[in-house]
Design an enzyme around this catalytic site. Structure first.
Site, PDB file in Angstrom:
ATOM      1  N   LYS A  67       0.698  -1.143   0.242  1.00 21.40           N
ATOM      2  CA  LYS A  67       0.047  -0.013  -0.176  1.00 21.40           C
ATOM      3  C   LYS A  67       0.851   1.324   0.059  1.00 21.40           C
ATOM      4  O   LYS A  67       0.376   2.495  -0.695  1.00 21.40           O
ATOM      5  CB  LYS A  67      -0.896   0.120   1.157  1.00 21.40           C
ATOM      6  CG  LYS A  67      -2.236  -1.099   1.126  1.00 21.40           C
ATOM      7  CD  LYS A  67      -3.083  -0.832   2.283  1.00 21.40           C
ATOM      8  CE  LYS A  67      -4.426  -1.673   2.168  1.00 21.40           C
ATOM      9  NZ  LYS A  67      -5.077  -1.696   3.355  1.00 21.40           N
ATOM     10  N   ASP A 103      -9.990   3.055   2.015  1.00 24.73           N
ATOM     11  CA  ASP A 103     -10.197   2.740   3.244  1.00 24.73           C
ATOM     12  C   ASP A 103     -10.755   3.755   4.168  1.00 24.73           C
ATOM     13  O   ASP A 103     -11.262   3.414   5.025  1.00 24.73           O
ATOM     14  CB  ASP A 103      -8.591   2.291   4.016  1.00 24.73           C
ATOM     15  CG  ASP A 103      -8.365   0.757   3.398  1.00 24.73           C
ATOM     16  OD1 ASP A 103      -9.239   0.127   2.973  1.00 24.73           O
ATOM     17  OD2 ASP A 103      -7.010   0.439   3.414  1.00 24.73           O
TER      18      ASP A 103
HETATM   19  P1  NDP Z   1       0.889  -2.802   8.860  1.00 25.94           P
HETATM   20  O1  NDP Z   1       1.681  -3.915   8.535  1.00 25.94           O
HETATM   21  O2  NDP Z   1       1.022  -1.407   7.918  1.00 25.94           O
HETATM   22  O3  NDP Z   1       0.708  -2.214  10.382  1.00 25.94           O
HETATM   23  C1  NDP Z   1       0.353  -3.416  11.385  1.00 25.94           C
HETATM   24  C2  NDP Z   1       0.299  -2.774  12.681  1.00 25.94           C
HETATM   25  O4  NDP Z   1       0.210  -4.190  13.742  1.00 25.94           O
HETATM   26  C3  NDP Z   1       1.383  -1.960  13.035  1.00 25.94           C
HETATM   27  O5  NDP Z   1       0.932  -0.911  14.030  1.00 25.94           O
HETATM   28  C4  NDP Z   1       2.302  -2.869  13.937  1.00 25.94           C
HETATM   29  O6  NDP Z   1       3.022  -2.350  15.094  1.00 25.94           O
HETATM   30  C5  NDP Z   1       1.086  -3.562  14.793  1.00 25.94           C
HETATM   31  N1  NDP Z   1       1.767  -5.160  15.102  1.00 25.94           N
HETATM   32  C6  NDP Z   1       1.883  -6.065  14.421  1.00 25.94           C
HETATM   33  N2  NDP Z   1       2.673  -7.162  14.910  1.00 25.94           N
HETATM   34  C7  NDP Z   1       2.535  -6.620  16.367  1.00 25.94           C
HETATM   35  C8  NDP Z   1       2.707  -7.336  17.635  1.00 25.94           C
HETATM   36  N3  NDP Z   1       3.258  -8.657  17.572  1.00 25.94           N
HETATM   37  N4  NDP Z   1       2.429  -6.614  18.702  1.00 25.94           N
HETATM   38  C9  NDP Z   1       2.041  -5.241  18.635  1.00 25.94           C
HETATM   39  N5  NDP Z   1       1.676  -4.912  17.480  1.00 25.94           N
HETATM   40  C10 NDP Z   1       2.120  -5.466  16.330  1.00 25.94           C
HETATM   41  O7  NDP Z   1      -0.566  -3.290   8.528  1.00 25.94           O
HETATM   42  P2  NDP Z   1      -1.935  -2.368   7.853  1.00 25.94           P
HETATM   43  O8  NDP Z   1      -2.103  -1.115   8.866  1.00 25.94           O
HETATM   44  O9  NDP Z   1      -2.057  -2.284   6.513  1.00 25.94           O
HETATM   45  O10 NDP Z   1      -3.126  -3.444   8.550  1.00 25.94           O
HETATM   46  C11 NDP Z   1      -3.370  -3.671  10.019  1.00 25.94           C
HETATM   47  C12 NDP Z   1      -4.642  -4.423  10.276  1.00 25.94           C
HETATM   48  O11 NDP Z   1      -5.618  -3.864   9.534  1.00 25.94           O
HETATM   49  C13 NDP Z   1      -4.525  -5.712   9.436  1.00 25.94           C
HETATM   50  O12 NDP Z   1      -4.817  -6.931  10.336  1.00 25.94           O
HETATM   51  C14 NDP Z   1      -5.620  -5.838   8.158  1.00 25.94           C
HETATM   52  O13 NDP Z   1      -5.939  -7.071   7.920  1.00 25.94           O
HETATM   53  C15 NDP Z   1      -6.570  -4.950   8.925  1.00 25.94           C
HETATM   54  N6  NDP Z   1      -7.108  -3.958   7.680  1.00 25.94           N
HETATM   55  C16 NDP Z   1      -8.497  -4.187   7.522  1.00 25.94           C
HETATM   56  C17 NDP Z   1      -9.019  -3.444   6.521  1.00 25.94           C
HETATM   57  C18 NDP Z   1     -10.555  -3.664   6.433  1.00 25.94           C
HETATM   58  O14 NDP Z   1     -11.048  -3.192   5.348  1.00 25.94           O
HETATM   59  N7  NDP Z   1     -11.387  -4.017   7.215  1.00 25.94           N
HETATM   60  C19 NDP Z   1      -8.404  -2.580   5.421  1.00 25.94           C
HETATM   61  C20 NDP Z   1      -7.010  -2.424   5.953  1.00 25.94           C
HETATM   62  C21 NDP Z   1      -6.521  -3.155   6.762  1.00 25.94           C
HETATM   63  P3  NDP Z   1       4.723  -1.997  14.648  1.00 25.94           P
HETATM   64  O15 NDP Z   1       4.599  -0.417  14.101  1.00 25.94           O
HETATM   65  O16 NDP Z   1       5.380  -1.871  15.904  1.00 25.94           O
HETATM   66  O17 NDP Z   1       5.262  -2.879  13.852  1.00 25.94           O
END
Ligand code: NDP
Length: 286
Positions: A67, A103
């Site tokens: 993205k 989104d």
């Molecule tokens: P990103 O990879 O950009 O961000 C992931 C986020 O999750 C970051 O804040 C990351 O923290 C955090 N994270 C990941 N692993 C851990 C962990 N073990 N402990 C704590 N924090 C963690 O992904 P997106 O922002 O694109 O997507 C996030 C979620 O939103 C996904 O699950 C996706 O499926 C969902 N989503 C749903 C949509 C919908 O239409 N319903 C649309 C878009 C997304 P850090 O910065 O520290 O790595």
């Protein structure tokens, strides 16, 4: 008959339900469009976008992990995509590729229409600072939330989200390192809206069984939103229900962002009921 195409670019995409509800919409309106999921590794993204410039393509959805990268490979970025710093939807103008972000509106619409929650003047806490969190925070600021607190595992990501998005709303946008135990419970108690934008709880991931907030820290009376669409009932939503909170899952946001993309590609009103039914069927619901 000459088929046109819309595609989904991501990795992995095999389990995405977008092809199911997008194809249902094209078929319902009798449009000669095939919606295909294209498994796309990072190194292959530029070539994929070059292919999309061909005239049989009407547009694309972009998902994890492309993205942000896709935004810098297009010709023009619309405002929401530029501000959020990510695109989930590519449009065509001749051979040009235009980045949009549906989104933002997908989340707004699900909050309003499915949870009947108006963010104006309300206090929200957002867990996560990735691309989805940025879209959600931007939507809350656009809807005049009074206060948005961002908590994220990596503090530097939360800090840059706040710095970059703060100019786009009048409400207070701030972050702090995520506390635990009583301190977290104390911090959250005055929030009316709690939103998970992390991948904690996502089916098939190593964190599938986890939630970003322990149950005792969920403020009673708050609306708890998990934008994860699979599973329908995440560990966070289960905990929120046990605590008596209202809940909203991520499936409707997913369908609304897809419906907005459909409308941008075709210029036609999306058959929302058809898309929602197809999405629910794909998730094993009737
Ligand atoms: P990103 O990879 O950009 O961000 C992931 C986020 O999750 C970051 O804040 C990351 O923290 C955090 N994270 C990941 N692993 C851990 C962990 N073990 N402990 C704590 N924090 C963690 O992904 P997106 O922002 O694109 O997507 C996030 C979620 O939103 C996904 O699950 C996706 O499926 C969902 N989503 C749903 C949509 C919908 O239409 N319903 C649309 C878009 C997304 P850090 O910065 O520290 O790595």
């Amino acid at each position: 008959m000459r088929w046109r195409h819309a595609v989904l670019l991501g990795h992995p995409v095999a389990h995405s339900i977008s092809p199911r509800f997008q194809q249902a919409a094209f078929d319902h309106l009798g449009l000669d469009v095939r919606y295909e999921a294209w498994e796309t590794r990072e190194a292959d993204l530029p070539q994929r976008l070059a292919t999309l410039r061909g005239d049989s393509f009407i547009g694309a959805n972009v998902t994890v992990p492309h993205k942000q990268r896709a935004l810098v490979l297009v010709d023009v970025a619309q405002d929401a995509a530029r501000v959020v710093g990510a695109t989930n939807c590519l449009l065509k103008q001749g051979e040009e590729l235009i980045a949009a972000n549906t989104d933002v509106d997908g989340f707004r619409r699900s909050l309003r229409e499915d949870a009947h929650f108006d963010a104006r003047g309300r206090r929200a806490v957002v867990f996560g600072a990735g691309g989805a969190a940025r879209a959600v925070v931007f939507a809350l600021l656009q809807d005049s939330a009074a206060e948005v607190l961002v908590l994220n595992r990596s503090p530097e990501r939360a800090a840059s989200l706040v710095t970059e998005l703060a100019p786009h709303g009048t409400g207070e946008l701030w972050w702090q390192p995520q506390p635990s135990g009583d301190e977290l419970e104390w911090l959250l108690r005055r929030f009316e809206l709690v939103i998970n934008c992390t991948s904690l709880g996502l089916a098939g991931s190593p964190q599938a069984g986890t939630a970003p907030v322990p149950e005792p820290a969920l403020p009673r009376g708050a609306l708890v939103v998990d934008i994860i669409a699979n599973p329908l009932l995440t560990p966070l939503l289960r905990a929120a229900r046990r605590r008596g909170c209202a809940t909203l899952g991520g499936l409707s946001m997913l369908v609304y962002q897809g419906a907005a993309a459909f409308e941008l590609w075709t210029g036609l009103p999306a058959p929302l009921g058809v898309m929602m039914d197809a999405a629910r069927a794909a998730m094993g619901l009737r």
